[in-house]
Design a protein around this motif. Structure first.
Motif, PDB file in Angstrom:
ATOM      1  N   PRO A   1      -1.602  -8.615   9.633  1.00  0.00           N
ATOM      2  CA  PRO A   1      -2.713  -8.857   8.708  1.00  0.00           C
ATOM      3  C   PRO A   1      -3.501 -10.092   9.138  1.00  0.00           C
ATOM      4  N   PRO A   2      -4.734 -10.182   8.738  1.00  0.00           N
ATOM      5  CA  PRO A   2      -5.450  -9.231   7.888  1.00  0.00           C
ATOM      6  C   PRO A   2      -5.897  -8.009   8.690  1.00  0.00           C
ATOM      7  N   TYR A   3      -5.915  -6.871   8.007  1.00  0.00           N
ATOM      8  CA  TYR A   3      -6.322  -5.614   8.616  1.00  0.00           C
ATOM      9  C   TYR A   3      -7.788  -5.364   8.309  1.00  0.00           C
ATOM     10  N   PRO A   4      -8.466  -4.589   9.160  1.00  0.00           N
ATOM     11  CA  PRO A   4      -9.842  -4.197   8.824  1.00  0.00           C
ATOM     12  C   PRO A   4      -9.860  -3.520   7.450  1.00  0.00           C
ATOM     13  N   PRO A   5     -10.929  -3.685   6.676  1.00  0.00           N
ATOM     14  CA  PRO A   5     -10.959  -3.159   5.301  1.00  0.00           C
ATOM     15  C   PRO A   5     -10.606  -1.679   5.168  1.00  0.00           C
ATOM     16  N   ALA A   6     -11.135  -0.838   6.034  1.00  0.00           N
ATOM     17  CA  ALA A   6     -10.851   0.599   5.932  1.00  0.00           C
ATOM     18  C   ALA A   6      -9.365   0.873   6.174  1.00  0.00           C
ATOM     19  N   LEU A   7      -8.779   0.170   7.119  1.00  0.00           N
ATOM     20  CA  LEU A   7      -7.358   0.347   7.398  1.00  0.00           C
ATOM     21  C   LEU A   7      -6.513  -0.201   6.243  1.00  0.00           C
ATOM     22  N   GLN A   8      -6.903  -1.331   5.692  1.00  0.00           N
ATOM     23  CA  GLN A   8      -6.188  -1.879   4.540  1.00  0.00           C
ATOM     24  C   GLN A   8      -6.233  -0.901   3.375  1.00  0.00           C
ATOM     25  N   ASP A   9      -7.385  -0.268   3.166  1.00  0.00           N
ATOM     26  CA  ASP A   9      -7.500   0.738   2.105  1.00  0.00           C
ATOM     27  C   ASP A   9      -6.553   1.911   2.355  1.00  0.00           C
ATOM     28  N   ALA A  10      -6.476   2.354   3.613  1.00  0.00           N
ATOM     29  CA  ALA A  10      -5.575   3.457   3.959  1.00  0.00           C
ATOM     30  C   ALA A  10      -4.122   3.050   3.732  1.00  0.00           C
ATOM     31  N   PHE A  11      -3.760   1.856   4.172  1.00  0.00           N
ATOM     32  CA  PHE A  11      -2.398   1.367   3.944  1.00  0.00           C
ATOM     33  C   PHE A  11      -2.092   1.293   2.451  1.00  0.00           C
ATOM     34  N   ASN A  12      -3.029   0.800   1.664  1.00  0.00           N
ATOM     35  CA  ASN A  12      -2.824   0.695   0.210  1.00  0.00           C
ATOM     36  C   ASN A  12      -2.590   2.063  -0.415  1.00  0.00           C
ATOM     37  N   ARG A  13      -3.370   3.060   0.033  1.00  0.00           N
ATOM     38  CA  ARG A  13      -3.224   4.420  -0.493  1.00  0.00           C
ATOM     39  C   ARG A  13      -1.841   4.983  -0.170  1.00  0.00           C
ATOM     40  N   ILE A  14      -1.427   4.814   1.055  1.00  0.00           N
ATOM     41  CA  ILE A  14      -0.165   5.388   1.511  1.00  0.00           C
ATOM     42  C   ILE A  14       1.029   4.627   0.940  1.00  0.00           C
ATOM     43  N   MET A  15       0.948   3.314   0.971  1.00  0.00           N
ATOM     44  CA  MET A  15       2.102   2.474   0.623  1.00  0.00           C
ATOM     45  C   MET A  15       2.136   2.065  -0.847  1.00  0.00           C
ATOM     46  N   GLN A  16       1.088   2.368  -1.578  1.00  0.00           N
ATOM     47  CA  GLN A  16       1.025   2.077  -3.015  1.00  0.00           C
ATOM     48  C   GLN A  16       1.368   0.620  -3.325  1.00  0.00           C
ATOM     49  N   GLY A  17       0.710  -0.278  -2.580  1.00  0.00           N
ATOM     50  CA  GLY A  17       0.851  -1.701  -2.840  1.00  0.00           C
ATOM     51  C   GLY A  17       1.947  -2.409  -2.075  1.00  0.00           C
ATOM     52  N   LYS A  18       2.825  -1.673  -1.406  1.00  0.00           N
ATOM     53  CA  LYS A  18       3.873  -2.299  -0.598  1.00  0.00           C
ATOM     54  C   LYS A  18       3.312  -2.592   0.799  1.00  0.00           C
TER      55      LYS A  18
END
Length: 184
Positions: free
Chosen positions: A13-30
């Motif tokens: 981190p920090p990840y590019p915003p689009a990638l961070q959004d994808a990670f958030n979707r998949i990992m549900q905040g983890k």
């Protein structure tokens, strides 16, 4: 995580915003898994990998899906992905400790499985060993699963074989909180 360094350094981190959004979707905040952060070092690989996911509500139950995934990973000696799936999904899939253990240490005929689950495990084993199903193995699978489910079974086996290649080939360190293979 283990002290072994992966062969490709995962993104930090920090990840590019689009990638961070994808990670958030998949990992549900983890925090994102090492696997995801490593594959994401290549935008093309991440796009293709994340588009091929089969963790949504498909034609198989969560339990059926996780039996397949756990067995594919166990047969491929992929403790990384097996451990992640057992930790995240085994309880929700209502897999007993004996069944989790059996995905690694027992054959398809283990007493802890019902007949439909034995057919799943036998199919995984056949695909692992020969990359095909005999007519009798296919017929045994079709006794319990329709065409859509059968296609999903084959796709899950192939996708998680790819995940096994990635995790093992890249020597990904085990996640700290993930389950470990049982010993004999």
């Amino acid at each position: 995580m283990s002290k072994t360094a992966p062969r490709v350094a995962p993104l930090q981190p920090p990840y590019p915003p689009a990638l961070q959004d994808a990670f958030n979707r998949i990992m549900q905040g983890k925090p994102p898994l090492v696997l995801f952060r490593t594959i994401a070092t290549s935008e093309r690989a991440w796009t293709k990998f994340s588009a091929a996911g089969l963790l949504d509500r498909g034609p198989l139950s969560l339990r059926q899906r996780e039996i397949i995934i756990d067995r594919v990973c166990a047969r491929g000696a992929c403790e990384y992905e097996w451990g992640v799936h057992v930790t995240i999904f085994a309880e929700a899939a209502q897999l007993t400790s004996a069944q989790v253990r059996a995905t690694v240490l027992e054959g398809a005929d283990a007493a802890c499985w019902d007949e439909s689950e034995k057919a799943l495990i036998a199919a995984v084993d056949a695909l692992h060993e020969r990359a095909t199903l005999s007519d009798s193995e296919f017929a045994a699978l079709r006794l319990h699963y329709d065409e859509k489910q059968t296609l999903e079974i084959l796709m899950l086996c192939g996708f998680y074989r790819t995940v096994t290649y990635l995790a093992n080939g890249l020597k990904l360190p085990l996640e700290d909180d993930a389950a470990r293979f049982p010993s004999m």
